[in-house]
Design a protein around this motif. Structure first.
Motif, mmCIF file in Angstrom:
data_model
loop_
_atom_site.group_PDB
_atom_site.id
_atom_site.type_symbol
_atom_site.label_atom_id
_atom_site.label_comp_id
_atom_site.label_asym_id
_atom_site.label_seq_id
_atom_site.Cartn_x
_atom_site.Cartn_y
_atom_site.Cartn_z
ATOM 1 N N ARG A 157 -7.248 -36.701 8.473
ATOM 2 C CA ARG A 157 -7.173 -38.148 8.746
ATOM 3 C C ARG A 157 -6.938 -38.417 10.229
ATOM 4 O O ARG A 157 -7.496 -39.356 10.784
ATOM 5 N N ALA A 158 -6.119 -37.599 10.852
ATOM 6 C CA ALA A 158 -5.874 -37.758 12.288
ATOM 7 C C ALA A 158 -7.151 -37.498 13.073
ATOM 8 O O ALA A 158 -7.454 -38.200 14.046
ATOM 9 N N PHE A 159 -7.926 -36.508 12.659
ATOM 10 C CA PHE A 159 -9.193 -36.203 13.325
ATOM 11 C C PHE A 159 -10.158 -37.379 13.196
ATOM 12 O O PHE A 159 -10.786 -37.791 14.175
ATOM 13 N N ALA A 160 -10.264 -37.938 12.004
ATOM 14 C CA ALA A 160 -11.127 -39.098 11.786
ATOM 15 C C ALA A 160 -10.651 -40.285 12.635
ATOM 16 O O ALA A 160 -11.465 -41.015 13.215
ATOM 17 N N TYR A 161 -9.346 -40.460 12.710
ATOM 18 C CA TYR A 161 -8.774 -41.532 13.531
ATOM 19 C C TYR A 161 -9.155 -41.338 15.004
ATOM 20 O O TYR A 161 -9.551 -42.287 15.678
ATOM 21 N N LEU A 162 -9.057 -40.097 15.492
ATOM 22 C CA LEU A 162 -9.423 -39.815 16.881
ATOM 23 C C LEU A 162 -10.885 -40.120 17.140
ATOM 24 O O LEU A 162 -11.230 -40.714 18.166
ATOM 25 N N GLN A 163 -11.751 -39.726 16.243
ATOM 26 C CA GLN A 163 -13.171 -40.003 16.415
ATOM 27 C C GLN A 163 -13.431 -41.508 16.494
ATOM 28 O O GLN A 163 -14.188 -41.973 17.343
#
Length: 62
Positions: A13-19
Motif C-alpha cells: 500500500r505504501a508503494f502504491a501511495y508513493l506511485q
C-alpha cells in the motif's frame, strides 16, 4: 476497531501511495514522500529502506 494487516500488505500500500503521489506531485522529493509514507503506513526502518530500494529500482526500469 482497527484491523491488523500483514507487514507485506502495508509495504504494498505504501508503494502504491508513493506511485500515486509522484504522479500528483512530481516536484516533491522522494525522501519527503518516503518519510510521509513511512509515517502514514507505520513502517519499520527496515520496511522503509526496502520500500526505497524497490521504488528506486522501479524508476531505473522506466
Amino acid at each position: 476497531m482497527p484491523t491488523i494487516m500483514p507487514k507485506s500488505e502495508l509495504v504494498r500500500r505504501a508503494f502504491a501511495y508513493l506511485q500515486e503521489q509522484r504522479k500528483l506531485q512530481p516536484a516533491r522529493s522522494l525522501s519527503s514522500l518516503l518519510d510521509e509514507a513511512g509515517m502514514r503506513f507505520n513502517l519499520t526502518p527496515v520496511d522503509a529502506e526496502a520500500l526505497e530500494r524497490l521504488f528506486r529500482s522501479e524508476q531505473k526500469l522506466d
